[in-house]
Structure formats: C-alpha cells, structure tokens
Design a protein around this motif. Structure first.
Motif, short mmCIF file in Angstrom:
data_model
loop_
_atom_site.label_atom_id
_atom_site.label_comp_id
_atom_site.label_asym_id
_atom_site.label_seq_id
_atom_site.Cartn_x
_atom_site.Cartn_y
_atom_site.Cartn_z
N GLY A 248 0.63 -1.29 -0.01
CA GLY A 248 -0.01 0.02 -0.04
C GLY A 248 0.64 1.25 -0.07
O GLY A 248 0.12 2.46 -0.10
N THR A 249 2.01 1.21 -0.06
CA THR A 249 3.02 2.45 -0.01
C THR A 249 3.07 2.86 -1.47
O THR A 249 3.39 2.18 -2.59
N ALA B 102 4.97 4.30 8.97
CA ALA B 102 5.86 4.06 10.13
C ALA B 102 6.38 2.70 10.35
O ALA B 102 5.72 1.82 9.83
N GLY B 103 7.27 2.42 11.44
CA GLY B 103 7.85 1.17 11.56
C GLY B 103 9.09 0.95 10.89
O GLY B 103 9.49 1.76 10.06
N ILE C 89 17.52 5.37 15.98
CA ILE C 89 16.18 5.27 15.77
C ILE C 89 15.38 5.77 16.94
O ILE C 89 14.19 6.44 16.93
N ARG C 90 15.76 5.59 18.16
CA ARG C 90 14.96 6.12 19.54
C ARG C 90 14.81 7.81 19.32
O ARG C 90 13.79 8.05 19.68
N GLN C 91 16.07 8.32 19.19
CA GLN C 91 15.87 9.57 18.98
C GLN C 91 14.81 10.31 17.98
O GLN C 91 14.28 11.15 18.25
N LEU C 92 15.04 9.64 16.98
CA LEU C 92 14.11 10.00 15.68
C LEU C 92 12.63 9.77 16.06
O LEU C 92 11.84 10.43 15.76
N GLN C 93 12.26 8.74 16.99
CA GLN C 93 10.96 8.43 17.34
C GLN C 93 10.58 9.23 18.58
O GLN C 93 9.13 9.25 18.59
N LEU D 229 13.38 8.15 8.01
CA LEU D 229 14.71 7.99 8.30
C LEU D 229 15.11 6.89 9.36
O LEU D 229 15.72 5.85 9.30
N ALA D 230 13.99 6.80 10.37
CA ALA D 230 14.00 5.87 11.25
C ALA D 230 13.72 4.53 10.74
O ALA D 230 14.47 3.46 10.93
N GLY D 231 12.88 4.26 9.71
CA GLY D 231 12.61 3.26 9.21
C GLY D 231 13.69 2.55 8.28
O GLY D 231 14.20 1.28 8.31
N SER D 232 14.45 3.46 7.72
CA SER D 232 15.63 3.05 6.55
C SER D 232 16.92 2.94 7.53
O SER D 232 17.52 1.69 7.41
N PHE D 233 17.01 3.50 8.80
CA PHE D 233 18.04 3.01 9.55
C PHE D 233 17.83 1.49 10.03
O PHE D 233 18.86 0.76 10.28
#
Length: 263
Positions: free
Chosen positions: A12-13, A69-70, A138-142, A186-190
C-alpha cells in the motif's frame, strides 16, 4: 524538476519515480542514499541521459514517496524496486545505487539478478552494524527528533570540509533534502541498515559489478568497499579522493567511470 509519477506497491505504499532522456536508450536505474531524494542525481542527469534512459525514484520514507511508520527491511526495499520495474514493464536494467541504494543493489544482485544487466555500487557496504548505534539513532528519531542536528551530522559525514567551504550552494540543497525527510522515514531506513548483513550472501552476485569508493569515507569506509570487491567474482573497484557522496564531490570522474563500465 517536473512532477514525479507514482505507483502503489504491495503493502500500500506509494512510490514516486520519473524518467529522463529518450526511451529508445538502455535503462539506467538510480537509487539514492538515506536522507536524500531523487534530486541528488540532478547534476548527472544531462550527461548520463546522453547514453541512457534514466529511471530514478524516491525510496520509501523519502521525498515524494510515502513514509510508513515502523521498521523497513532491505527485503521490502528490494521488492519496491522489483514492483516498480514490473509496473513499468521493464525486464532488465542497469542499476546504480549509492549508500543505502547500494544495499538495495546488492539485494537485487542476490535475489533478482535476472532483472539486472550491470550493477554499480557506490559508497556502500555489505554490513554496517552493530545494532546498538542504530537503535539509539532510531530511538531519538521516534521520541525527540532534532532534524537540524540530524542534518548537520549527515552533511559532515557526506562531504569534505573543503567541499563544504567551496560549495555552500550544494550543501544547502542537501540540507533542505534532509530537513524535509520525515523522521519516521529516516528511522525506518536506519532499521533496514541495522538488520542487514550481506557478507555471506553477496558472494552469490555473479554479475559485472563496478564498486566506487571514497578514500576518506567515514560512513562506508574504503575497507568496506575493498572487502565487497573481494567477495564478488566479477567486481572491479575504483576509488575517488572523496568522503561519502562521490557523485557530488567528483561528478566528472564518477560519470566517466559509470559510462565506461556500462558501455
């Protein structure tokens, strides 16, 4: 740049893509680094489109594409490319990926080699672990994304200090790309980078491969490109005196090597 076109892939993306050049030429597909859009290739399009029909796209999480997300996986990023090729009725292409795009290129070479003619891997690696460093980012971006600080960190890892002094106009273009990248993209890509280890499976890539490395790369060190070249049976390695975004710091040599390899 003209408005992109879109396809929707299996989960669905919606992905943005565009063509440049003449459709009767061989197709060269370009895949970006984390934190950039398809506009990162703008300086090379005029030259490359003399010989190729250029297909570029915004990876999920970037540019005009959706940013679900995710955690993303390299498998999903690879299937995004395959589904885009299917939708465009393209059986085979040359593929050039830089950084994260180089991870995607390796995945295609392992799992979808029938879709590739020749493969170019720029400033990339088979493995960029370990996990804790990525988990913290990832934590910081979230939780508390500071995209201005993220952008500064990226720019310092992408370009030499000399280039940043000489080309502030270019630096601002890339800063703008970073500032408009959704934190969850960015977080998903990391997460995709964190979870990828191709050091064993990359040996299955039995295609002509050009590896372009940066002598001073602090993201995907030269040693990573040397290790990758040693793994791949048909690889050749070229090194530029740059940091990470070699197509931007040394565009003339970069394009010349690409054209020579694909000729």
């Amino acid at each position: 740049m003209n408005a992109p076109s879109f396809i929707t892939v299996g989960d669905g993306t919606r992905l943005a893509y565009r063509f440049d050049g003449q459709a009767d030429k061989p197709v060269l597909m370009l895949s970006n680094s984390i934190g950039t859009t398809m506009a990162m290739w703008d300086p090379q399009i005029a030259s490359l489109s003399e010989n190729f029909y250029i297909l570029r796209y915004d990876a999920r999480g970037h540019g005009a594409s959706d940013a679900p997300a995710g955690a993303y996986s390299l498998d999903r990023l690879g299937h995004d490319v395959v589904e885009l090729l299917d939708a465009l009725h393209l059986d085979r292409v040359h593929f050039l990926g830089i950084s994260l795009g180089g991870f995607v290129g390796q995945w295609l070479g392992i799992y979808a080699p029938q879709r590739l003619d020749k493969l170019i891997l720029a400033n990339t690696s088979a493995y960029l672990g370990p996990s804790p460093q990525w988990n913290e980012r990832i934590r910081q971006l979230q939780t508390s994304p500071d995209m201005a600080a993220v952008a500064e960190n990226f720019l310092g890892n992408w370009f030499s200090a000399d280039f940043m002094r000489r080309r502030p106009d270019t630096i601002e273009i890339f800063r703008a790309m970073l500032l408009t990248t959704p934190p969850q993209g960015l977080a998903g890509s990391f997460a995709a980078v964190r979870d990828t280890d191709l050091r064993r499976t990359a040996t299955l890539i039995d295609l002509p491969v050009l590896i372009i490395a940066g002598q001073y790369d602090t993201v995907t060190a030269l040693s990573h490109s040397e290790a990758l070249a040693a793994l791949l049976p048909q690889a050749r390695l070229k090194v530029l005196p740059v940091v990470h975004l070699s197509n931007i710091e040394r565009p003339v040599e970069f394009v010349a090597w690409v054209r020579e390899f694909l000729r």
